[in-house]
Write a protein that holds these residues in place. Structure first.
Motif, PDB file in Angstrom:
ATOM      1  N   ASP A   1       0.819  -1.411  -0.078  1.00  0.00           N
ATOM      2  CA  ASP A   1       0.038   0.004   0.033  1.00  0.00           C
ATOM      3  C   ASP A   1       0.994   1.142  -0.125  1.00  0.00           C
ATOM      4  OD1 ASP A   1       0.918  -0.406   2.628  1.00  0.00           O
ATOM      5  OD2 ASP A   1      -0.875   0.425   3.594  1.00  0.00           O
ATOM      6  N   GLY A   2       2.108   0.990  -0.310  1.00  0.00           N
ATOM      7  CA  GLY A   2       3.033   2.198  -0.414  1.00  0.00           C
ATOM      8  C   GLY A   2       3.665   2.380   0.816  1.00  0.00           C
ATOM      9  N   THR A   3       3.503   1.479   2.125  1.00  0.00           N
ATOM     10  CA  THR A   3       4.302   1.676   2.959  1.00  0.00           C
ATOM     11  C   THR A   3       5.246   0.401   3.313  1.00  0.00           C
ATOM     12  OG1 THR A   3       2.100   2.223   4.441  1.00  0.00           O
ATOM     13  CG2 THR A   3       4.027   1.346   5.720  1.00  0.00           C
ATOM     14  N   LYS A   4       6.596   0.506   3.837  1.00  0.00           N
ATOM     15  CA  LYS A   4       7.489  -0.259   4.166  1.00  0.00           C
ATOM     16  C   LYS A   4       7.756  -0.089   5.655  1.00  0.00           C
ATOM     17  CE  LYS A   4       9.803  -0.265  -0.295  1.00  0.00           C
ATOM     18  NZ  LYS A   4      10.929   0.018  -1.006  1.00  0.00           N
ATOM     19  N   VAL A   5       7.774  -1.277   6.160  1.00  0.00           N
ATOM     20  CA  VAL A   5       7.949  -1.684   7.663  1.00  0.00           C
ATOM     21  C   VAL A   5       9.487  -2.175   7.975  1.00  0.00           C
ATOM     22  CG1 VAL A   5       6.976  -2.392   9.820  1.00  0.00           C
ATOM     23  CG2 VAL A   5       5.359  -1.623   8.265  1.00  0.00           C
ATOM     24  N   ASN A   6      10.243  -1.558   8.634  1.00  0.00           N
ATOM     25  CA  ASN A   6      11.532  -1.983   8.770  1.00  0.00           C
ATOM     26  C   ASN A   6      11.528  -2.634  10.178  1.00  0.00           C
ATOM     27  OD1 ASN A   6      14.462  -2.584   9.358  1.00  0.00           O
ATOM     28  ND2 ASN A   6      15.001  -0.747   8.245  1.00  0.00           N
ATOM     29  N   CYS A   7      11.681  -4.011  10.154  1.00  0.00           N
ATOM     30  CA  CYS A   7      11.680  -4.556  11.595  1.00  0.00           C
ATOM     31  C   CYS A   7      13.122  -5.512  11.809  1.00  0.00           C
ATOM     32  CB  CYS A   7      10.638  -5.790  11.545  1.00  0.00           C
ATOM     33  SG  CYS A   7       8.972  -4.949  11.192  1.00  0.00           S
ATOM     34  N   THR A   8      13.404  -5.441  13.253  1.00  0.00           N
ATOM     35  CA  THR A   8      14.676  -6.092  13.410  1.00  0.00           C
ATOM     36  C   THR A   8      14.174  -7.157  14.256  1.00  0.00           C
ATOM     37  OG1 THR A   8      14.940  -4.987  15.467  1.00  0.00           O
ATOM     38  CG2 THR A   8      16.240  -4.166  13.338  1.00  0.00           C
ATOM     39  N   GLY A   9      14.866  -8.408  13.998  1.00  0.00           N
ATOM     40  CA  GLY A   9      14.617  -9.749  14.649  1.00  0.00           C
ATOM     41  C   GLY A   9      13.442 -10.452  14.059  1.00  0.00           C
ATOM     42  N   LYS A  10      13.042 -11.452  14.291  1.00  0.00           N
ATOM     43  CA  LYS A  10      12.061 -12.368  13.794  1.00  0.00           C
ATOM     44  C   LYS A  10      10.599 -12.035  13.725  1.00  0.00           C
ATOM     45  CE  LYS A  10      15.342 -16.185  14.891  1.00  0.00           C
ATOM     46  NZ  LYS A  10      15.713 -17.559  15.749  1.00  0.00           N
ATOM     47  N   GLY A  11      10.337 -11.110  14.547  1.00  0.00           N
ATOM     48  CA  GLY A  11       9.158 -10.811  14.751  1.00  0.00           C
ATOM     49  C   GLY A  11       8.392 -11.849  15.630  1.00  0.00           C
ATOM     50  N   THR A  12       7.056 -11.581  16.137  1.00  0.00           N
ATOM     51  CA  THR A  12       6.247 -12.179  17.097  1.00  0.00           C
ATOM     52  C   THR A  12       5.201 -13.096  16.303  1.00  0.00           C
ATOM     53  OG1 THR A  12       6.836 -10.748  18.690  1.00  0.00           O
ATOM     54  CG2 THR A  12       4.966 -12.356  18.985  1.00  0.00           C
ATOM     55  N   PRO A  13       5.151 -14.302  16.234  1.00  0.00           N
ATOM     56  CA  PRO A  13       4.120 -15.245  15.756  1.00  0.00           C
ATOM     57  C   PRO A  13       2.777 -15.017  16.168  1.00  0.00           C
ATOM     58  CG  PRO A  13       5.866 -16.679  15.859  1.00  0.00           C
ATOM     59  CD  PRO A  13       6.301 -15.570  16.851  1.00  0.00           C
ATOM     60  N   TYR A  14       1.820 -14.715  15.566  1.00  0.00           N
ATOM     61  CA  TYR A  14       0.265 -14.589  16.096  1.00  0.00           C
ATOM     62  C   TYR A  14      -0.191 -15.785  16.760  1.00  0.00           C
ATOM     63  CZ  TYR A  14      -4.398 -13.003  16.564  1.00  0.00           C
ATOM     64  OH  TYR A  14      -5.797 -12.685  17.113  1.00  0.00           O
ATOM     65  N   ALA A  15      -1.079 -15.545  17.826  1.00  0.00           N
ATOM     66  CA  ALA A  15      -1.756 -16.586  18.584  1.00  0.00           C
ATOM     67  C   ALA A  15      -3.146 -16.088  18.790  1.00  0.00           C
ATOM     68  CB  ALA A  15      -1.022 -17.066  19.653  1.00  0.00           C
ATOM     69  N   ASP A  16      -4.152 -16.845  18.522  1.00  0.00           N
ATOM     70  CA  ASP A  16      -5.656 -16.753  19.091  1.00  0.00           C
ATOM     71  C   ASP A  16      -5.750 -15.538  20.090  1.00  0.00           C
ATOM     72  OD1 ASP A  16      -6.362 -17.563  16.579  1.00  0.00           O
ATOM     73  OD2 ASP A  16      -6.830 -19.347  17.532  1.00  0.00           O
ATOM     74  N   HIS A  17      -5.067 -16.022  21.229  1.00  0.00           N
ATOM     75  CA  HIS A  17      -5.108 -15.325  22.415  1.00  0.00           C
ATOM     76  C   HIS A  17      -4.811 -13.720  22.568  1.00  0.00           C
ATOM     77  CE1 HIS A  17      -0.989 -15.376  23.700  1.00  0.00           C
ATOM     78  NE2 HIS A  17      -0.789 -16.580  23.270  1.00  0.00           N
ATOM     79  N   TYR A  18      -4.053 -13.466  21.249  1.00  0.00           N
ATOM     80  CA  TYR A  18      -3.656 -12.001  21.323  1.00  0.00           C
ATOM     81  C   TYR A  18      -4.846 -11.040  20.936  1.00  0.00           C
ATOM     82  CZ  TYR A  18       1.343 -13.293  21.488  1.00  0.00           C
ATOM     83  OH  TYR A  18       2.315 -13.636  22.102  1.00  0.00           O
ATOM     84  N   GLY A  19      -5.961 -11.880  20.216  1.00  0.00           N
ATOM     85  CA  GLY A  19      -7.003 -11.026  19.830  1.00  0.00           C
ATOM     86  C   GLY A  19      -6.546  -9.803  18.950  1.00  0.00           C
ATOM     87  N   LYS A  20      -7.167  -8.605  19.347  1.00  0.00           N
ATOM     88  CA  LYS A  20      -6.969  -7.407  18.502  1.00  0.00           C
ATOM     89  C   LYS A  20      -5.752  -6.651  18.918  1.00  0.00           C
ATOM     90  CE  LYS A  20     -12.044  -7.355  17.091  1.00  0.00           C
ATOM     91  NZ  LYS A  20     -13.075  -6.542  17.184  1.00  0.00           N
ATOM     92  N   GLN A  21      -4.911  -7.339  19.617  1.00  0.00           N
ATOM     93  CA  GLN A  21      -3.785  -6.293  20.243  1.00  0.00           C
ATOM     94  C   GLN A  21      -2.840  -6.233  18.979  1.00  0.00           C
ATOM     95  OE1 GLN A  21      -1.650  -7.915  23.498  1.00  0.00           O
ATOM     96  NE2 GLN A  21      -3.291  -9.017  24.071  1.00  0.00           N
ATOM     97  N   ALA A  22      -1.819  -5.165  18.755  1.00  0.00           N
ATOM     98  CA  ALA A  22      -0.993  -4.974  17.797  1.00  0.00           C
ATOM     99  C   ALA A  22       0.164  -5.864  18.175  1.00  0.00           C
ATOM    100  CB  ALA A  22      -0.714  -3.478  17.981  1.00  0.00           C
ATOM    101  N   SER A  23       1.017  -6.129  17.155  1.00  0.00           N
ATOM    102  CA  SER A  23       2.250  -6.920  17.186  1.00  0.00           C
ATOM    103  C   SER A  23       3.242  -6.070  18.008  1.00  0.00           C
ATOM    104  CB  SER A  23       2.687  -7.266  16.139  1.00  0.00           C
ATOM    105  OG  SER A  23       3.899  -7.817  16.061  1.00  0.00           O
ATOM    106  N   PRO A  24       3.691  -6.701  19.197  1.00  0.00           N
ATOM    107  CA  PRO A  24       4.954  -5.947  19.802  1.00  0.00           C
ATOM    108  C   PRO A  24       6.145  -5.677  19.354  1.00  0.00           C
ATOM    109  CG  PRO A  24       4.762  -8.197  20.592  1.00  0.00           C
ATOM    110  CD  PRO A  24       3.643  -7.901  19.584  1.00  0.00           C
ATOM    111  N   THR A  25       6.235  -6.483  18.016  1.00  0.00           N
ATOM    112  CA  THR A  25       7.599  -6.359  17.629  1.00  0.00           C
ATOM    113  C   THR A  25       7.629  -5.743  15.988  1.00  0.00           C
ATOM    114  OG1 THR A  25       7.514  -8.778  16.967  1.00  0.00           O
ATOM    115  CG2 THR A  25       8.729  -7.866  18.819  1.00  0.00           C
TER     116      THR A  25
END
Length: 292
Positions: free
Chosen positions: A209-233
């Motif tokens: 969509d024209g956005t580039k997100v620069n992330c360090t590390g592997k990121g956090t895999p999503y799990a159902d218990h996170y619900g509508k929370q934003a990714s911490p990483t």
């Protein structure tokens, strides 16, 4: 060119320390733009697949340009000396002051264009042979590195879609040593051996969509218990639907930035390059609100 070299010979006189001569066939694989001085070299295919991420182990760098690592008469490029090191000079040459035959010897050094000349240069013992940078590239090629496997929510499927404004989670799915590191390898030729260790230092997510997100590390895999929370990483939020995109989906790619530290042959250095995934379609819609 010939007139300049003859003038240089006249200035050097009978000195045996530096011998310059015209070598018409010395740079057979390179051409020079007479106006810009740009070096354009065509590498020979030596049958060695160096891998697309490094540009091949048979290509070296000179003044920011690619040149063949193998030069005239089987000479080998040396980034330290800035020339292709070739055959040993005559035995009746005299070592420079403070040096002995055990320390090294004179070798022909073929210079890239626009010089296209050669001279005898004193090369230390053990430094005649392949450039350690070339071995570092071979070590990287042997790692068989791959782009990451994309982990993302919402998932990429015909019957799956995310919603405008809701968190998108991105991560490296099932990371391995060849998709994220660390991974080590070595390469040797003759008496020169190089060891290299590669790691992914960051990942740039192109969200389509024209956005580039620069992330360090592997990121956090999503799990159902996170619900509508934003990714911490590593996350994103789409501001509009994807229905106006090709195939009605945003095309997401992940570019991993590899950093390779290498050492050997009395040298060390860093090689960096990127590997990018194939585009992954992600559909984004809007929540439908029913009223009576």
């Amino acid at each position: 060119m010939l007139r300049r070299l003859l003038a240089l010979l006249a200035m050097l006189g009978a000195s045996f320390v530096v011998v310059v001569a015209v070598a018409p066939s010395a740079i057979a694989d390179c051409d020079v733009d007479e106006e810009t001085g740009e070096v354009v070299c065509e590498d020979e295919d030596d049958g060695n697949d160096g891998g697309t991420h490094t540009g091949g182990s048979s290509t070296c760098k000179y003044d920011g340009k690619e040149i063949p690592c193998t030069g005239p008469e089987g000479s080998v490029w040396s980034s330290k000396y800035g020339c292709w090191i070739g055959e040993r000079g005559p035995d009746d040459l005299v070592p420079p002051e403070g040096q002995t035959k055990e320390d090294g010897w004179w070798h022909v050094c073929y210079f890239p264009p626009p010089g296209s000349s050669w001279e005898y240069m004193w090369i230390l013992t053990g430094e005649v042979g392949i450039d350690p940078v070339v071995l570092a590239q071979r070590a990287i090629a042997s790692m068989n590195l791959d782009p990451i496997e994309i982990g993302i929510v919402p998932e990429s499927a015909a019957n799956r879609a995310g919603l405008v404004g809701l968190p998108v989670w991105m991560w490296v799915d099932q990371p391995t040593d060849v998709t994220f590191g660390p991974i080590s390898a070595s390469a040797s030729e003759g008496t020169v051996s190089v060891s290299a260790t590669a790691n992914v230092s960051s990942i740039v997510w192109d969200m389509g969509d024209g956005t580039k997100v620069n992330c360090t590390g592997k990121g956090t895999p999503y799990a159902d218990h996170y619900g509508k929370q934003a990714s911490p990483t590593c996350g994103h939020r789409y501001a509009k639907m994807s229905d106006d995109q090709p195939d009605g989906a945003y095309q997401v790619t992940a570019t991993s930035h590899w950093v390779v530290e290498w050492t050997g042959g009395g040298q060390s250095g860093t090689i960096e390059f990127d590997l990018t995934t194939e585009p992954l379609p992600i559909r984004i819609g809007e929540a439908q609100v029913l009223t009576q």
